[in-house]
Design a protein around this motif. Structure first.
Motif, PDB file in Angstrom:
ATOM      1  N   UNK A 192       5.619 -12.982 -10.095  1.00  0.00           N
ATOM      2  CA  UNK A 192       5.154 -12.821  -8.698  1.00  0.00           C
ATOM      3  C   UNK A 192       5.102 -11.343  -8.282  1.00  0.00           C
ATOM      4  N   UNK A 193       4.648 -10.502  -9.186  1.00  0.00           N
ATOM      5  CA  UNK A 193       4.637  -9.067  -8.899  1.00  0.00           C
ATOM      6  C   UNK A 193       3.233  -8.498  -8.687  1.00  0.00           C
ATOM      7  N   UNK A 194       2.188  -9.327  -8.818  1.00  0.00           N
ATOM      8  CA  UNK A 194       0.821  -8.806  -8.670  1.00  0.00           C
ATOM      9  C   UNK A 194       0.351  -8.838  -7.220  1.00  0.00           C
ATOM     10  N   UNK A 242      -4.026  -0.239   6.380  1.00  0.00           N
ATOM     11  CA  UNK A 242      -5.255   0.506   6.123  1.00  0.00           C
ATOM     12  C   UNK A 242      -5.351   1.779   6.952  1.00  0.00           C
ATOM     13  N   UNK A 243      -4.781   1.770   8.132  1.00  0.00           N
ATOM     14  CA  UNK A 243      -4.787   2.980   8.959  1.00  0.00           C
ATOM     15  C   UNK A 243      -3.858   4.020   8.332  1.00  0.00           C
ATOM     16  N   UNK A 244      -2.680   3.582   7.913  1.00  0.00           N
ATOM     17  CA  UNK A 244      -1.736   4.507   7.266  1.00  0.00           C
ATOM     18  C   UNK A 244      -2.302   5.035   5.960  1.00  0.00           C
ATOM     19  N   UNK A 245      -3.113   4.223   5.280  1.00  0.00           N
ATOM     20  CA  UNK A 245      -3.615   4.580   3.963  1.00  0.00           C
ATOM     21  C   UNK A 245      -4.842   5.457   3.962  1.00  0.00           C
ATOM     22  N   UNK A 246      -5.328   5.839   5.135  1.00  0.00           N
ATOM     23  CA  UNK A 246      -6.540   6.653   5.216  1.00  0.00           C
ATOM     24  C   UNK A 246      -6.357   7.776   6.238  1.00  0.00           C
ATOM     25  N   UNK A 247      -7.086   8.866   6.069  1.00  0.00           N
ATOM     26  CA  UNK A 247      -7.089   9.901   7.104  1.00  0.00           C
ATOM     27  C   UNK A 247      -7.707   9.359   8.392  1.00  0.00           C
ATOM     28  N   UNK A 293       6.757   2.319  -1.096  1.00  0.00           N
ATOM     29  CA  UNK A 293       7.675   1.509  -0.288  1.00  0.00           C
ATOM     30  C   UNK A 293       7.229   0.053  -0.260  1.00  0.00           C
ATOM     31  N   UNK A 294       5.927  -0.167  -0.393  1.00  0.00           N
ATOM     32  CA  UNK A 294       5.367  -1.512  -0.296  1.00  0.00           C
ATOM     33  C   UNK A 294       5.080  -2.104  -1.661  1.00  0.00           C
ATOM     34  N   UNK A 295       4.041  -2.948  -1.721  1.00  0.00           N
ATOM     35  CA  UNK A 295       3.733  -3.646  -2.970  1.00  0.00           C
ATOM     36  C   UNK A 295       3.262  -2.682  -4.055  1.00  0.00           C
ATOM     37  N   UNK A 296       2.799  -1.490  -3.663  1.00  0.00           N
ATOM     38  CA  UNK A 296       2.383  -0.519  -4.661  1.00  0.00           C
ATOM     39  C   UNK A 296       3.511  -0.121  -5.597  1.00  0.00           C
ATOM     40  N   UNK A 352      -2.394   5.144  -8.126  1.00  0.00           N
ATOM     41  CA  UNK A 352      -2.546   4.900  -6.691  1.00  0.00           C
ATOM     42  C   UNK A 352      -3.631   3.864  -6.411  1.00  0.00           C
ATOM     43  N   UNK A 353      -4.126   3.238  -7.471  1.00  0.00           N
ATOM     44  CA  UNK A 353      -5.169   2.215  -7.308  1.00  0.00           C
ATOM     45  C   UNK A 353      -4.774   0.965  -8.066  1.00  0.00           C
ATOM     46  N   UNK A 354      -3.592   0.458  -7.787  1.00  0.00           N
ATOM     47  CA  UNK A 354      -3.144  -0.757  -8.462  1.00  0.00           C
ATOM     48  C   UNK A 354      -3.555  -1.966  -7.620  1.00  0.00           C
ATOM     49  N   UNK A 355      -4.638  -2.612  -8.062  1.00  0.00           N
ATOM     50  CA  UNK A 355      -5.205  -3.789  -7.395  1.00  0.00           C
ATOM     51  C   UNK A 355      -6.128  -3.376  -6.252  1.00  0.00           C
ATOM     52  N   UNK A 356      -6.906  -4.335  -5.793  1.00  0.00           N
ATOM     53  CA  UNK A 356      -7.846  -4.188  -4.676  1.00  0.00           C
ATOM     54  C   UNK A 356      -8.940  -3.154  -4.966  1.00  0.00           C
TER      55      UNK A 356
END
Length: 443
Positions: free
Chosen positions: A34-36, A148-153, A325-328, A395-399
């Protein structure tokens, strides 16, 4: 069957096997550990066979694109071809999105708890919000930004804030914006290929850019908008160096700067831009002020945001911390580093790997190829390099079916090297239709 076609089929089969392996191995990892954090690896999707209001239109657009696309692309006047490409791409993206219905397919995508429309009210005082933007990136910070807001400028959420201020409020308008603007990415790529390689190659690539399986995600993600901005930055740079135009150089620089403030990862578009400068080096040497104007234009957006109080580098370093900190921090690198490539096969289709194989062959023997072929092969190779760097970064694990859209659109022109285009176009359209009808995608 020719030897070249046989090699194309073997390459497509290898790509299909990569996807199959990613699905089977991913399901095992997800079921066991359950790690993906995806329900249908390697895609963020759920198995859900369905039809919807967009099904008839998608079938018609796909069939018409296969039947008439190559002929129209070869015969239409150039400007008419660009208009037709945008209109058809818009219809293809919208009809695929509407297979999931208006609410889930378009209007609700940018209103979820992770998305940009959740923070519209927090931008009432834009200068103040920009000054405080970095204070809300980490998960433990007060009133932390949605993912998504935190992840983008801040140029990313600001786009939707400005749409709201213009009266285009809600998820319906935001989704429509992403579809209409995102569909122009194929036009930008055609402009660049014509300027750097040849018009004939651009015409041969056009149907593949229009009917790309990437359209499944172009209608449901702000990354389609990002892809278009990045594509036009490269296209305008191609026009600048091919025509030695200072005006286009300034516009290209402005869009490159905006691209970097839409997504941190899109700084890698600089690799594609570098390929453009390499291909146009003779024109750049003849008019060196092109580079000065390009750099000046490039500085406009960064300077504006810096003066407003937003620190790009600080925000990026905080984002890296939040990512882990998150699923990444949980998703296994050892799986995603190759499964991401399976995602790329799904968004670019089974026609693209054979096209890339042929592009590689062109680079091996550039002097024996027709004019423009080596230029196109180098342009495609630069996009592939950018994608691989993004992959190896961790920095691009999934999605990546949405995150890598800005790179994927530059891989599709490799299909111009293929013979029997209708056969490969059929494979592209069928894959897109199957993906959208069998899976309920997360974007």
């Amino acid at each position: 069957m020719t030897r070249a076609l046989l090699r194309d089929l073997y390459t497509a089969l290898a790509a299909a096997l990569l996807v199959t392996a990613a699905v089977l191995v991913g399901r095992h990892i997800q079921h066991s550990h359950h790690t993906l954090f995806v329900n249908w690896p390697p895609l963020l999707a759920t198995w859900d066979p369905h039809v919807g209001p967009g099904t008839p239109a998608a079938l018609v657009v796909g069939a018409a694109g296969v039947a008439y696309g190559p002929t129209l692309a070869a015969r239409l006047p150039w400007r008419a071809l660009l208009a037709a490409a945008w209109a058809t791409a818009t219809a293809w993206i919208a009809s695929l999105a509407l297979i999931d219905g208006w609410r889930h397919g378009i209007a609700g995508q940018l209103t979820s708890r992770h998305e940009y429309l959740q923070v519209i009210e927090r931008f009432d005082d834009i200068p103040s919000t920009l000054r405080d933007f970095t204070r809300h990136i980490l998960l433990e910070s007060p009133d932390n930004w949605p993912a998504h807001v935190a992840g983008h400028p801040p140029a990313a959420p600001l786009t939707f804030v400005l749409l709201d201020r213009m009266g285009l409020r809600g998820g319906g308008w935001a989704g429509t914006w992403c579809i209409a603007v995102g569909a122009t990415a194929c036009v930008a790529v055609l402009v660049a290929v014509r300027a750097l390689a040849s018009e004939s190659l651009a015409r041969r690539a056009a149907p593949f850019l229009v009917l790309a399986p990437a359209a499944v995600w172009m209608g449901t993600s702000a990354d389609a908008y990002f892809a278009a901005v990045a594509a036009w930055a490269v296209a305008l740079l191609a026009l600048a160096v091919s025509r030695r135009s200072l005006r286009w150089a300034a516009a290209a620089g402005l869009l490159f700067g905006l691209t970097c403030y839409l997504s941190y990862g899109l700084t890698l578009v600089a690799l594609i831009g570098s390929a453009v400068l390499l291909l146009g080096r003779r024109h750049v040497r003849e008019r060196p002020t092109l580079l000065a104007v390009l750099v000046t234009g490039l500085a406009v957006v960064p300077v504006a945001f810096t003066l407003a109080g937003f620190d790009w580098w600080e925000a990026y370093h905080l984002l890296v911390k939040r990512y882990y900190q998150g699923v990444g921090g949980i998703r296994p690198y050892g799986y995603w580093v190759w499964a991401n490539l399976a995602c790329t096969v799904l968004i670019t289709g089974l026609a693209t790997p054979p096209g890339l194989r042929r592009a590689g062959a062109v680079l091996v023997r550039p002097r024996t190829e027709p004019p423009g072929h080596a230029h196109l092969a180098l342009l495609v190779a630069s996009a592939l390099l950018a994608l691989l760097v993004a992959d190896l970064s961790g920095m691009s694990k999934a999605e990546t079916e949405r995150i890598w859209l800005p790179f994927a659109v530059w891989l599709l022109p490799a299909c111009a090297f293929l013979s029997r285009p209708r056969v490969w176009l059929t494979a592209q359209a069928v894959l897109a239709l199957l993906l959208n009808h069998l899976l309920l995608t997360g974007w």
